[in-house]
Design a protein around this motif. Structure first.
Motif, PDB file in Angstrom:
ATOM      1  N   CYS A   1     149.168 -32.610  61.882  1.00 31.95           N
ATOM      2  CA  CYS A   1     148.816 -31.377  61.162  1.00 31.95           C
ATOM      3  C   CYS A   1     148.377 -31.694  59.731  1.00 31.95           C
ATOM      4  CB  CYS A   1     150.030 -30.463  61.145  1.00 31.95           C
ATOM      5  SG  CYS A   1     149.897 -29.030  60.059  1.00 31.95           S
ATOM      6  N   LEU A   2     147.348 -30.988  59.273  1.00 30.65           N
ATOM      7  CA  LEU A   2     146.909 -31.087  57.880  1.00 30.65           C
ATOM      8  C   LEU A   2     147.667 -30.054  57.062  1.00 30.65           C
ATOM      9  CD1 LEU A   2     145.053 -32.086  55.603  1.00 30.65           C
ATOM     10  CD2 LEU A   2     143.354 -30.415  56.367  1.00 30.65           C
TER      11      LEU A   2
ATOM     12  N   LEU B   1     148.817 -36.010  70.861  1.00 27.73           N
ATOM     13  CA  LEU B   1     148.012 -35.282  69.893  1.00 27.73           C
ATOM     14  C   LEU B   1     147.151 -34.250  70.611  1.00 27.73           C
ATOM     15  CD1 LEU B   1     146.758 -38.093  67.480  1.00 27.73           C
ATOM     16  CD2 LEU B   1     148.597 -36.473  67.123  1.00 27.73           C
ATOM     17  N   ARG B   2     147.030 -33.079  70.003  1.00 31.40           N
ATOM     18  CA  ARG B   2     146.180 -32.033  70.555  1.00 31.40           C
ATOM     19  C   ARG B   2     144.720 -32.433  70.369  1.00 31.40           C
ATOM     20  NH1 ARG B   2     147.547 -26.897  67.725  1.00 31.40           N
ATOM     21  NH2 ARG B   2     149.344 -26.906  69.102  1.00 31.40           N
ATOM     22  N   ASN B   3     143.940 -32.381  71.475  1.00 28.19           N
ATOM     23  CA  ASN B   3     142.519 -32.768  71.426  1.00 28.19           C
ATOM     24  C   ASN B   3     142.349 -34.156  70.818  1.00 28.19           C
ATOM     25  OD1 ASN B   3     141.864 -30.204  72.436  1.00 28.19           O
ATOM     26  ND2 ASN B   3     141.765 -29.351  70.365  1.00 28.19           N
ATOM     27  N   ALA B   4     143.095 -35.120  71.340  1.00 28.21           N
ATOM     28  CA  ALA B   4     143.130 -36.458  70.743  1.00 28.21           C
ATOM     29  C   ALA B   4     141.781 -37.157  70.810  1.00 28.21           C
ATOM     30  CB  ALA B   4     144.195 -37.299  71.449  1.00 28.21           C
ATOM     31  N   ASP B   5     140.886 -36.704  71.706  1.00 26.93           N
ATOM     32  CA  ASP B   5     139.592 -37.361  71.844  1.00 26.93           C
ATOM     33  C   ASP B   5     138.582 -36.881  70.806  1.00 26.93           C
ATOM     34  OD1 ASP B   5     139.702 -34.835  72.982  1.00 26.93           O
ATOM     35  OD2 ASP B   5     138.097 -35.263  74.417  1.00 26.93           O
ATOM     36  N   VAL B   6     138.948 -35.919  69.990  1.00 25.69           N
ATOM     37  CA  VAL B   6     138.052 -35.387  68.962  1.00 25.69           C
ATOM     38  C   VAL B   6     138.299 -36.128  67.651  1.00 25.69           C
ATOM     39  CG1 VAL B   6     137.366 -33.346  67.659  1.00 25.69           C
ATOM     40  CG2 VAL B   6     138.034 -33.132  70.059  1.00 25.69           C
ATOM     41  N   ASN B   7     137.240 -36.702  67.104  1.00 24.80           N
ATOM     42  CA  ASN B   7     137.364 -37.446  65.852  1.00 24.80           C
ATOM     43  C   ASN B   7     137.065 -36.532  64.667  1.00 24.80           C
ATOM     44  OD1 ASN B   7     137.948 -39.950  67.091  1.00 24.80           O
ATOM     45  ND2 ASN B   7     135.769 -40.283  67.502  1.00 24.80           N
ATOM     46  N   VAL B   8     137.833 -36.683  63.611  1.00 25.36           N
ATOM     47  CA  VAL B   8     137.584 -35.946  62.379  1.00 25.36           C
ATOM     48  C   VAL B   8     137.397 -36.946  61.250  1.00 25.36           C
ATOM     49  CG1 VAL B   8     138.878 -33.926  63.111  1.00 25.36           C
ATOM     50  CG2 VAL B   8     140.067 -35.751  61.913  1.00 25.36           C
ATOM     51  N   LEU B   9     136.677 -36.541  60.224  1.00 31.92           N
ATOM     52  CA  LEU B   9     136.403 -37.419  59.104  1.00 31.92           C
ATOM     53  C   LEU B   9     137.663 -37.646  58.270  1.00 31.92           C
ATOM     54  CD1 LEU B   9     132.996 -35.920  57.886  1.00 31.92           C
ATOM     55  CD2 LEU B   9     133.343 -37.988  59.266  1.00 31.92           C
ATOM     56  N   PRO B  10     137.804 -38.815  57.662  1.00 26.32           N
ATOM     57  CA  PRO B  10     138.917 -39.015  56.724  1.00 26.32           C
ATOM     58  C   PRO B  10     138.753 -38.103  55.521  1.00 26.32           C
ATOM     59  CG  PRO B  10     137.358 -40.847  56.610  1.00 26.32           C
ATOM     60  CD  PRO B  10     136.949 -40.007  57.788  1.00 26.32           C
ATOM     61  N   ILE B  11     139.855 -37.645  54.973  1.00 32.12           N
ATOM     62  CA  ILE B  11     139.807 -36.694  53.857  1.00 32.12           C
ATOM     63  C   ILE B  11     139.548 -37.444  52.552  1.00 32.12           C
ATOM     64  CG2 ILE B  11     141.116 -34.989  52.552  1.00 32.12           C
ATOM     65  CD1 ILE B  11     142.624 -34.338  55.093  1.00 32.12           C
ATOM     66  N   PRO B  12     138.474 -37.098  51.837  1.00 37.17           N
ATOM     67  CA  PRO B  12     138.182 -37.758  50.560  1.00 37.17           C
ATOM     68  C   PRO B  12     139.093 -37.253  49.456  1.00 37.17           C
ATOM     69  CG  PRO B  12     136.563 -36.051  50.985  1.00 37.17           C
ATOM     70  CD  PRO B  12     137.451 -36.085  52.193  1.00 37.17           C
ATOM     71  N   ASP B  13     139.290 -38.075  48.457  1.00 30.55           N
ATOM     72  CA  ASP B  13     140.135 -37.701  47.323  1.00 30.55           C
ATOM     73  C   ASP B  13     139.288 -37.074  46.214  1.00 30.55           C
ATOM     74  OD1 ASP B  13     142.467 -37.417  45.944  1.00 30.55           O
ATOM     75  OD2 ASP B  13     142.748 -39.541  45.492  1.00 30.55           O
TER      76      ASP B  13
ATOM     77  N   ALA C   1     138.810 -22.449  54.819  1.00 31.01           N
ATOM     78  CA  ALA C   1     138.392 -22.785  56.180  1.00 31.01           C
ATOM     79  C   ALA C   1     137.107 -23.612  56.208  1.00 31.01           C
ATOM     80  CB  ALA C   1     138.226 -21.505  57.001  1.00 31.01           C
ATOM     81  N   GLU C   2     136.111 -23.200  55.441  1.00 29.48           N
ATOM     82  CA  GLU C   2     134.818 -23.890  55.502  1.00 29.48           C
ATOM     83  C   GLU C   2     134.843 -25.258  54.832  1.00 29.48           C
ATOM     84  OE1 GLU C   2     131.248 -21.702  54.648  1.00 29.48           O
ATOM     85  OE2 GLU C   2     132.123 -19.855  55.400  1.00 29.48           O
ATOM     86  N   VAL C   3     135.638 -25.415  53.780  1.00 33.89           N
ATOM     87  CA  VAL C   3     135.666 -26.723  53.104  1.00 33.89           C
ATOM     88  C   VAL C   3     136.530 -27.717  53.881  1.00 33.89           C
ATOM     89  CG1 VAL C   3     135.271 -25.664  50.865  1.00 33.89           C
ATOM     90  CG2 VAL C   3     137.606 -26.126  51.589  1.00 33.89           C
ATOM     91  N   LEU C   4     137.372 -27.221  54.770  1.00 30.86           N
ATOM     92  CA  LEU C   4     138.237 -28.110  55.553  1.00 30.86           C
ATOM     93  C   LEU C   4     137.661 -28.427  56.933  1.00 30.86           C
ATOM     94  CD1 LEU C   4     141.768 -26.551  54.844  1.00 30.86           C
ATOM     95  CD2 LEU C   4     140.797 -28.618  53.809  1.00 30.86           C
ATOM     96  N   LYS C   5     136.588 -27.757  57.343  1.00 32.90           N
ATOM     97  CA  LYS C   5     136.141 -27.821  58.737  1.00 32.90           C
ATOM     98  C   LYS C   5     135.783 -29.230  59.194  1.00 32.90           C
ATOM     99  CE  LYS C   5     131.362 -26.418  57.650  1.00 32.90           C
ATOM    100  NZ  LYS C   5     130.745 -27.743  57.922  1.00 32.90           N
ATOM    101  N   ASP C   6     135.315 -30.090  58.304  1.00 29.18           N
ATOM    102  CA  ASP C   6     134.949 -31.453  58.698  1.00 29.18           C
ATOM    103  C   ASP C   6     136.168 -32.358  58.866  1.00 29.18           C
ATOM    104  OD1 ASP C   6     132.246 -30.860  58.698  1.00 29.18           O
ATOM    105  OD2 ASP C   6     131.963 -31.454  56.609  1.00 29.18           O
TER     106      ASP C   6
END
Length: 451
Positions: A301-302, A372-384, A403-408
């Protein structure tokens, strides 16, 4: 879209546009005549008498649907269907000038310095941290503000200043939601099996206070519902759900059938100004640590926590709070507040209040026992060190949408939760003792059109 511009530094957001893209529509009947129109909704009323509440304090709640069914007293041709669309009051985002508070700068600076010294914080370290943040915010905000001025989203003050603007009239808060939460504790308790979700179906529905306070309420329809509490009306956006309670009554949320992939927290941080004003309650660090994040969070979870600029709060989150929840800190972002013309709402070097607030982002450490839920879906690493730049709402603590800034950085079709929320969003579950506060109908303007 709430994102107006996206650059490497971050995002320029249009908070008002985000709210107004929500489908706030009601279908209603009225009797056509020469006199002033009087709208009615097909509703049922049900009151609950309580020994602990006076007759003037008994709640009645109703839901208004977009059903095309005519009122029961219709004679076959005396009523017409009208659609009412609600938009948020634009004047609540009319921030034409920076907030000026020079008289208290010196006093607050001395107070903060004394408290930092008492907490053993070396002044030179604090200055170094503030200096780095200042440079980051100054450079990144300038790029986004310039894009906003070029596109016309932001504008020089002299171009569009409304000389005839009137003072903003806000709701009188005659229905104190936090007090209703206290009242709910005196309602007859339900057994554990009765703590079920309350779904507001397509047809008109009657609900009681007991239904509302002891259940997560869901509006799964594609249109807006209306709830009345103590004579005050609140709009429920489509595909939204909420629990109105304080921190002592979170069990319905814990009994909910889902865990969450994103959790946003906006805690009422303890500080001296809050203590003096008594404007709203606050939680101690120990109370915040007791929020059951591990039970609410899905694997990986984020977690996003809003935080003031007090160094002790930042250290508490990073060094105590997140570790206690098995959350790894991955990034620190900043929300930068500007006027409609692109100025900071406070001077960047103000010793009193800064024109920015922080967001600490973290990931719940993976639990090997759970897939993990939807473990086959890749998400980008969160930039600092990303910036979210926007014109703030003039309502206290009405935060911009994430919502929109976190979608990636999150999996699609996830489950989203906001804690200590004061408004609702489609696709999100919201919790707090003021969770409907900014859904009050007086914050909206009704636009009427015939069907």
């Amino acid at each position: 879209m709430s994102v107006v511009h996206q650059l490497s530094a971050g995002w320029l957001l249009d908070h008002l546009s985000f709210i107004n893209k929500i489908n706030y529509q009601l279908h209603q009947h009225h009797e056509p005549c020469c006199r002033k129109k009087e709208f009615t909704t097909s509703v049922h009323f049900e009151s609950l008498q309580m020994d602990s509440v006076s007759s003037s304090g008994v709640c009645a709640a109703f839901i208004a649907s977009d059903s095309s069914t005519k009122p029961e007293n219709d004679d076959g041709g005396n009523y017409e269907m009208f659609t009412r669309k609600f938009v948020f009051r634009p004047e609540l985002f009319d921030v034409t000038k920076p907030y000026i508070t020079p008289a208290v700068h010196k006093e607050c600076q001395q107070s903060n310095e004394k408290e930092d010294l008492m907490n053993g914080v070396k002044k030179e370290i604090s200055i170094s941290i503030i200096g780095k943040i200042r440079e980051l915010i100054l450079d990144g905000s300038l790029q986004l503000i310039q894009e906003g001025l070029k596109s016309g989203f932001l504008y020089p003050l002299f171009e569009k200043q409304d000389k005839g603007s009137k003072p903003i009239t806000l709701p009188l808060d005659t229905c104190n939601l936090s007090e209703l939460c206290e009242m709910a504790k005196h309602l007859p308790s339900l057994n554990e099996m009765e703590h079920q979700t309350l779904q507001l179906v397509e047809e008109d529905t009657s609900v009681t206070e007991q239904d509302l306070f002891l259940r997560v309420v869901e509006n799964n329809s594609s249109f807006t519902k209306v709830i009345t509490l103590m004579g005050q009306k609140y709009l429920l956006p489509p595909k939204s759900s909420f629990l109105l309670s304080d921190i002592s009554c979170m069990q319905p949320l814990l009994n909910y059938r889902k865990t969450f992939d994103v959790i946003v927290i906006d805690p009422p941080w303890q500080n001296k100004s809050v203590k003096r004003s008594n404007r709203y309650s606050y939680l101690s660090p120990l109370q915040i640590k007791q929020i059951p994040i591990p039970k609410l969070a899905a694997p990986n979870c984020l977690l996003v926590t809003w935080v003031t600029n007090r160094q002790k709060h930042l250290r508490f989150i990073k060094e105590e709070l997140y570790p206690s929840w098995s959350v790894e800190v991955v990034a620190e972002w900043h929300w930068v507040k500007i006027t409609n013309s692109g100025e900071f709402v406070f001077p960047l070097d103000s010793p009193h209040k800064k024109p920015y607030e922080g967001l600490i982002l973290g990931r719940v450490q993976e639990k090997t026992a759970l897939p993990l839920r939807n473990a086959d879906v890749n998400v980008l690493p969160i930039p600092d060190h990303k910036l979210i730049v926007s014109v703030p709402c003039t309502l206290h603590s009405h935060k911009p949408p994430l919502a929109e800034v976190l979608k990636d950085y999150i999996k699609p079709d996830g489950e989203y939760l906001e804690l200590f929320a004061r408004n609702l969003q489609p696709g999100w579950t919201s919790w707090g003792n003021e969770v409907l506060k900014f859904q009050h109908v007086d914050y909206f303007i009704a636009l009427e059109s015939g069907s």
